[in-house]
Scaffold this active site. Sequence first.
Site, PDB file in Angstrom:
ATOM      1  CG  ASP A 136      53.501  38.363  33.545  1.00 21.68           C
ATOM      2  OD1 ASP A 136      52.270  38.426  33.680  1.00 21.68           O
ATOM      3  OD2 ASP A 136      54.300  38.288  34.495  1.00 21.68           O
ATOM      4  CG  HIS A 187      50.351  39.363  36.450  1.00 21.95           C
ATOM      5  ND1 HIS A 187      51.559  38.805  36.125  1.00 21.95           N
ATOM      6  CD2 HIS A 187      50.181  39.164  37.792  1.00 21.95           C
ATOM      7  CE1 HIS A 187      52.111  38.284  37.205  1.00 21.95           C
ATOM      8  NE2 HIS A 187      51.293  38.495  38.228  1.00 21.95           N
ATOM      9  CG  ASN A 210      52.020  35.006  45.788  1.00 26.66           C
ATOM     10  OD1 ASN A 210      52.981  35.638  46.191  1.00 26.66           O
ATOM     11  ND2 ASN A 210      51.540  35.164  44.564  1.00 26.66           N
ATOM     12  CB  SER A 214      53.545  38.647  40.584  1.00 28.86           C
ATOM     13  OG  SER A 214      53.064  37.417  40.148  1.00 28.86           O
TER      14      SER A 214
END
Length: 410
Positions: A69, A116, A211, A276
């Site tokens: 990530d 994130h 998404n 996520s």
Amino acid sequence: MLRTAAIAAATLCTATAALAPPAAADSFADQCNFPNKVYPGRPWALQRVLLDELWSQSKGKGVRVAVIDTGVDTQNPQLAHAVDASSGANFLPTKNGKGQKIDRGKANGTTDTVGHGTRVAGIIAARPMPGTGFVGLAPEATIIPIKQNDAEGDGTAATLAQAIEHAIKEKAQVINISQDTANAIQPAGGLHTAINDALAQGIVVVASAGNDGLDGNVKLTYPASYPGVLAVAASDRNNERASFSQSGDFVGVAAPGVDMISTVPKGGHCSDNGTSFSAPYVAGVAALIKAKHPGWTAHEIVAQIEQTAERSVAGHDMLVGWGVVDPVRALTDDEHPIEKPDAHEGLSRAEAPTPARLVLGETADERNTRLATYVAVGAAVLVAALAGVAVAIRDARRRTAGGGPGRPTA
């Protein structure tokens, strides 16, 4: 270019705040700062789980989960003892697509300026802490921090492939990838090769579905749609597909992805939306199963998660796959490993109703009712008649005992 699969954080390159914004009732829907305030309660995504029952089966102890990530910040106290920094790495390119130098941060992947990756890691393995009800689903699992992307989306399919190979080298048992390639374009073969290498080593690979599903958009995303990868869609508080969640036949299961509370760099928590944060929810469950059943293969762990998911229809659909993951059932309905989910197992078969027999004229029930009435009336008449006879006999006997007519009395 790769993009992180979050939609509510304005700092991310693909963020669109208009899609599925955090609920207004959630005080953590505000601008997120690093550090941020501590969330005092138990987030809804954890309230749906009987944590005591879940953790009586497993806490994920010893299982190594690679988080590929934007890095994982170990300054958050709930992650300080959850991250193996010695196994981390940073594969962010030194320059972006314009040739400009990139601030890569620490070489061991423990720098996260976006937040994130730190959120993702917290959902998997954040340690319990006084003052908050937030905790990771697998609070004894170990996070391998691998930085491969940033707020500008400077990660590439090539650097993602490098990150996966590093996770394999560091003995990861679960890999979480909460990002996908831009424009849903299948990348060059290097990424697919790396995914296959991980699968060949028995690693459970979990990836966010994406998404871009707001308008019913159906398309493949990568690496989620590669065979063998467990692709995770987002569900809401009603166990239905979140409006933004990507649909498709490649979706394996869904998991909570709306108003997801998790850890942020330097301490505290924030709320965010997106697949996520659904993917690490499932990666945490995979870690729990692996700890309880170390001999199970990655294929069997994925099948277990799919089989025990909560669904309203038999089988698989393109919105939530096999259903919304059920962590407790995945850990308790586990008498033996399975190779693939059974669409009808656990669902009772409905039986067709027996049609009523057509009867012309008087039905059997009506005839029985009529006869019962006759018997009742007849019995009443008989009782009355017998009562009358008894009275007549009694009166006759009384007259006889009194001398009878025509005889003088004393």
